[in-house]
Design a protein around this motif. Structure first.
Motif, PDB file in Angstrom:
ATOM      1  N   LEU A 253      41.426 -44.110  -6.157  1.00 49.90           N
ATOM      2  CA  LEU A 253      40.670 -43.579  -5.016  1.00 49.90           C
ATOM      3  C   LEU A 253      41.392 -42.348  -4.483  1.00 49.90           C
ATOM      4  CD1 LEU A 253      39.579 -46.509  -5.316  1.00 49.90           C
ATOM      5  CD2 LEU A 253      39.219 -46.509  -2.856  1.00 49.90           C
ATOM      6  N   ASP A 254      41.076 -41.212  -5.095  1.00 43.01           N
ATOM      7  CA  ASP A 254      41.801 -39.976  -4.815  1.00 43.01           C
ATOM      8  C   ASP A 254      40.919 -38.839  -4.317  1.00 43.01           C
ATOM      9  OD1 ASP A 254      40.395 -39.540  -7.136  1.00 43.01           O
ATOM     10  OD2 ASP A 254      42.150 -39.136  -8.389  1.00 43.01           O
ATOM     11  N   GLY A 255      39.624 -39.104  -4.151  1.00 43.24           N
ATOM     12  CA  GLY A 255      38.728 -38.046  -3.695  1.00 43.24           C
ATOM     13  C   GLY A 255      38.329 -37.075  -4.778  1.00 43.24           C
ATOM     14  N   GLU A 256      38.711 -37.375  -6.028  1.00 50.40           N
ATOM     15  CA  GLU A 256      38.371 -36.502  -7.153  1.00 50.40           C
ATOM     16  C   GLU A 256      37.261 -37.151  -7.973  1.00 50.40           C
ATOM     17  OE1 GLU A 256      39.752 -33.533  -7.577  1.00 50.40           O
ATOM     18  OE2 GLU A 256      41.126 -33.790  -5.881  1.00 50.40           O
ATOM     19  N   PHE A 257      36.126 -36.500  -8.074  1.00 47.22           N
ATOM     20  CA  PHE A 257      34.967 -37.028  -8.803  1.00 47.22           C
ATOM     21  C   PHE A 257      35.163 -36.755 -10.292  1.00 47.22           C
ATOM     22  CE2 PHE A 257      30.273 -37.973  -7.895  1.00 47.22           C
ATOM     23  CZ  PHE A 257      30.071 -38.526  -9.146  1.00 47.22           C
ATOM     24  N   GLY A 258      35.867 -37.677 -10.955  1.00 50.91           N
ATOM     25  CA  GLY A 258      36.143 -37.521 -12.374  1.00 50.91           C
ATOM     26  C   GLY A 258      35.307 -38.454 -13.225  1.00 50.91           C
ATOM     27  N   GLU A 259      35.751 -38.646 -14.474  1.00 51.58           N
ATOM     28  CA  GLU A 259      34.985 -39.441 -15.434  1.00 51.58           C
ATOM     29  C   GLU A 259      34.843 -40.891 -15.004  1.00 51.58           C
ATOM     30  OE1 GLU A 259      36.511 -39.030 -19.356  1.00 51.58           O
ATOM     31  OE2 GLU A 259      36.086 -36.891 -19.479  1.00 51.58           O
ATOM     32  N   LYS A 260      35.914 -41.502 -14.481  1.00 56.05           N
ATOM     33  CA  LYS A 260      35.851 -42.908 -14.091  1.00 56.05           C
ATOM     34  C   LYS A 260      34.910 -43.119 -12.906  1.00 56.05           C
ATOM     35  CE  LYS A 260      40.333 -44.417 -15.886  1.00 56.05           C
ATOM     36  NZ  LYS A 260      41.648 -45.049 -15.558  1.00 56.05           N
ATOM     37  N   THR A 261      34.929 -42.177 -11.970  1.00 54.07           N
ATOM     38  CA  THR A 261      34.005 -42.278 -10.836  1.00 54.07           C
ATOM     39  C   THR A 261      32.575 -42.115 -11.313  1.00 54.07           C
ATOM     40  OG1 THR A 261      35.674 -41.442  -9.287  1.00 54.07           O
ATOM     41  CG2 THR A 261      33.366 -41.272  -8.611  1.00 54.07           C
ATOM     42  N   GLU A 262      32.358 -41.173 -12.209  1.00 51.08           N
ATOM     43  CA  GLU A 262      31.017 -40.950 -12.756  1.00 51.08           C
ATOM     44  C   GLU A 262      30.517 -42.188 -13.500  1.00 51.08           C
ATOM     45  OE1 GLU A 262      29.001 -37.163 -14.858  1.00 51.08           O
ATOM     46  OE2 GLU A 262      30.350 -38.280 -16.173  1.00 51.08           O
ATOM     47  N   ALA A 263      31.402 -42.806 -14.288  1.00 51.11           N
ATOM     48  CA  ALA A 263      31.024 -44.002 -15.052  1.00 51.11           C
ATOM     49  C   ALA A 263      30.689 -45.157 -14.108  1.00 51.11           C
ATOM     50  CB  ALA A 263      32.147 -44.396 -15.997  1.00 51.11           C
ATOM     51  N   ALA A 264      31.509 -45.336 -13.058  1.00 48.93           N
ATOM     52  CA  ALA A 264      31.256 -46.408 -12.092  1.00 48.93           C
ATOM     53  C   ALA A 264      29.942 -46.183 -11.356  1.00 48.93           C
ATOM     54  CB  ALA A 264      32.409 -46.494 -11.098  1.00 48.93           C
ATOM     55  N   LEU A 265      29.688 -44.930 -10.994  1.00 51.41           N
ATOM     56  CA  LEU A 265      28.444 -44.583 -10.305  1.00 51.41           C
ATOM     57  C   LEU A 265      27.239 -44.882 -11.189  1.00 51.41           C
ATOM     58  CD1 LEU A 265      26.793 -43.280  -8.038  1.00 51.41           C
ATOM     59  CD2 LEU A 265      27.291 -41.046  -9.070  1.00 51.41           C
ATOM     60  N   SER A 266      27.312 -44.483 -12.451  1.00 55.83           N
ATOM     61  CA  SER A 266      26.204 -44.712 -13.381  1.00 55.83           C
ATOM     62  C   SER A 266      25.924 -46.208 -13.550  1.00 55.83           C
ATOM     63  CB  SER A 266      26.518 -44.080 -14.741  1.00 55.83           C
ATOM     64  OG  SER A 266      25.470 -44.317 -15.660  1.00 55.83           O
ATOM     65  N   LYS A 267      26.987 -47.008 -13.686  1.00 56.18           N
ATOM     66  CA  LYS A 267      26.814 -48.460 -13.830  1.00 56.18           C
ATOM     67  C   LYS A 267      26.205 -49.062 -12.572  1.00 56.18           C
ATOM     68  CE  LYS A 267      30.590 -49.168 -17.143  1.00 56.18           C
ATOM     69  NZ  LYS A 267      31.951 -49.743 -17.356  1.00 56.18           N
ATOM     70  N   TYR A 268      26.656 -48.572 -11.416  1.00 58.15           N
ATOM     71  CA  TYR A 268      26.102 -49.080 -10.161  1.00 58.15           C
ATOM     72  C   TYR A 268      24.618 -48.737 -10.043  1.00 58.15           C
ATOM     73  CZ  TYR A 268      25.056 -49.565  -5.225  1.00 58.15           C
ATOM     74  OH  TYR A 268      24.457 -49.915  -4.033  1.00 58.15           O
ATOM     75  N   GLN A 269      24.254 -47.508 -10.396  1.00 57.37           N
ATOM     76  CA  GLN A 269      22.859 -47.100 -10.321  1.00 57.37           C
ATOM     77  C   GLN A 269      21.985 -47.946 -11.241  1.00 57.37           C
ATOM     78  OE1 GLN A 269      23.548 -42.927 -11.238  1.00 57.37           O
ATOM     79  NE2 GLN A 269      23.206 -42.320  -9.113  1.00 57.37           N
ATOM     80  N   LYS A 270      22.477 -48.213 -12.449  1.00 56.03           N
ATOM     81  CA  LYS A 270      21.713 -49.045 -13.385  1.00 56.03           C
ATOM     82  C   LYS A 270      21.561 -50.463 -12.858  1.00 56.03           C
ATOM     83  CE  LYS A 270      23.025 -46.449 -17.548  1.00 56.03           C
ATOM     84  NZ  LYS A 270      23.849 -46.472 -18.787  1.00 56.03           N
ATOM     85  N   ALA A 271      22.640 -51.011 -12.327  1.00 59.39           N
ATOM     86  CA  ALA A 271      22.594 -52.373 -11.790  1.00 59.39           C
ATOM     87  C   ALA A 271      21.676 -52.465 -10.577  1.00 59.39           C
ATOM     88  CB  ALA A 271      23.998 -52.835 -11.413  1.00 59.39           C
TER      89      ALA A 271
END
Length: 307
Positions: A270-288
């Motif tokens: 949790l660093d305030g940087e929108f990187g690959e892991k944040t993008e992946a988590a966001l995508s999974k959350y949106q799908k769920a």
């Protein structure tokens, strides 16, 4: 001499089997059940947690001729194992788990519903779960669920249950059961936004309100939105949200990361940087959540996180 499986091993296996998408209270309660059972000499492991709609369709298709959203899920070679279609299982909302007993060395699954199994279920019930073994029409002995009294229809409509981790406050403080990442989030919210919330490691209404206060504050600072900073999620706050995407580096990204973590989707550091892991988590959350998985945190996503 047989070496007893370590508690940490059972917990790590259980976390992996539950997957992303679990309600944080259900997840914490499941792990607490595993630990309490272990302390009584019962080795328990979680075998299933969150299940996507497609995974539910695949399970429902066993022993049946079944199609879902134009795709065939029939598998007549296997026996029927569930009556629940996609959207009709609390697993689809991260509100249910399945468990089983393992041998003391952790190498063998034991599916016999014996006194140890019943005691593990009783521990789960004491933490707020309902046990499938108590059902009258269909006994589902591995199943535990925590629904907050909501029906499938209400969950499909987007309503979220209000769940509370059932540990007395003194016991919580004594045993330190709270999630360390959530404690860190709560400390940051107190430091940045004077949220004055208890750093107990559990996601509840006060922590949610503090995250909304943080978002409102940053929208005012960075985008001059002139919102009333009250921690309430209403139309004005929703409409004032901005869309952020991969590459964004700001405190609003940190709030997104914190909110995703609270929902059970780990964005990494949790660093305030929108990187690959944040993008992946966001995508999974949106799908769920069954919203557009566009990997952009816009109005719909923010509303899903906080409404």
């Amino acid at each position: 001499m047989t070496v007893k499986v370590a508690l940490r091993t059972l917990l790590e296996r259980s976390v992996k089997k539950m997957g992303n998408g679990m309600n944080p209270v259900v997840k914490a309660s499941a792990l607490e059940m595993v630990e309490r059972a272990y302390n009584e000499g019962i080795t328990v492991q979680i075998s299933a947690g969150y299940r996507s709609l497609e995974e539910q369709a695949n399970l429902f298709g066993q022993g049946r001729v079944y199609s879902y959203k134009g795709k065939n899920y029939s598998n007549l070679a296997k026996p029927i194992v569930t009556k629940a279609k996609p959207g009709q299982s609390y697993h689809n909302y991260g509100l249910a788990i399945d468990f089983f007993i393992v041998s003391d060395d952790g190498r063998r699954a034991i599916w016999t519903v014996n006194s140890k199994w019943q005691r593990a279920a009783a521990i789960g019930k004491g933490l707020g779960f309902r046990w499938g073994g108590d059902w009258s029409s269909f006994k589902d002995y591995p199943h535990l669920e925590m629904t907050g009294g909501l029906s499938y229809t209400q969950l499909q409509a987007g309503k979220e249950p209000r769940l509370t981790f059932k540990l007395e406050k003194r016991e919580m403080q004594k045993t330190g059961k709270g999630d360390n990442h959530i404690i860190s989030i709560q400390k940051t919210l107190n430091g940045r936004y004077e949220a004055n919330i208890e750093c107990d490691g559990f996601y509840g209404p006060k922590t949610r309100r503090a995250l909304i206060i943080g978002l409102q504050t940053e929208l005012n600072k960075q985008f001059n939105k002139k919102l009333v900073v009250d921690g309430k999620w209403g139309p004005k706050t929703k409409n004032a949200t901005v869309t952020i995407k991969k590459g964004a580096s700001c405190k609003i990204t940190w709030i997104l990361q914190a909110a995703l973590y609270m929902k059970g989707f780990n964005p990494g550091t949790l660093d305030g940087e929108f990187g690959e892991k944040t993008e992946a988590a966001l995508s999974k959350y949106q799908k769920a959540s069954r919203i557009s998985a566009d990997k952009l945190a816009g109005k719909v996503t923010w509303n899903e996180l906080f409404a």
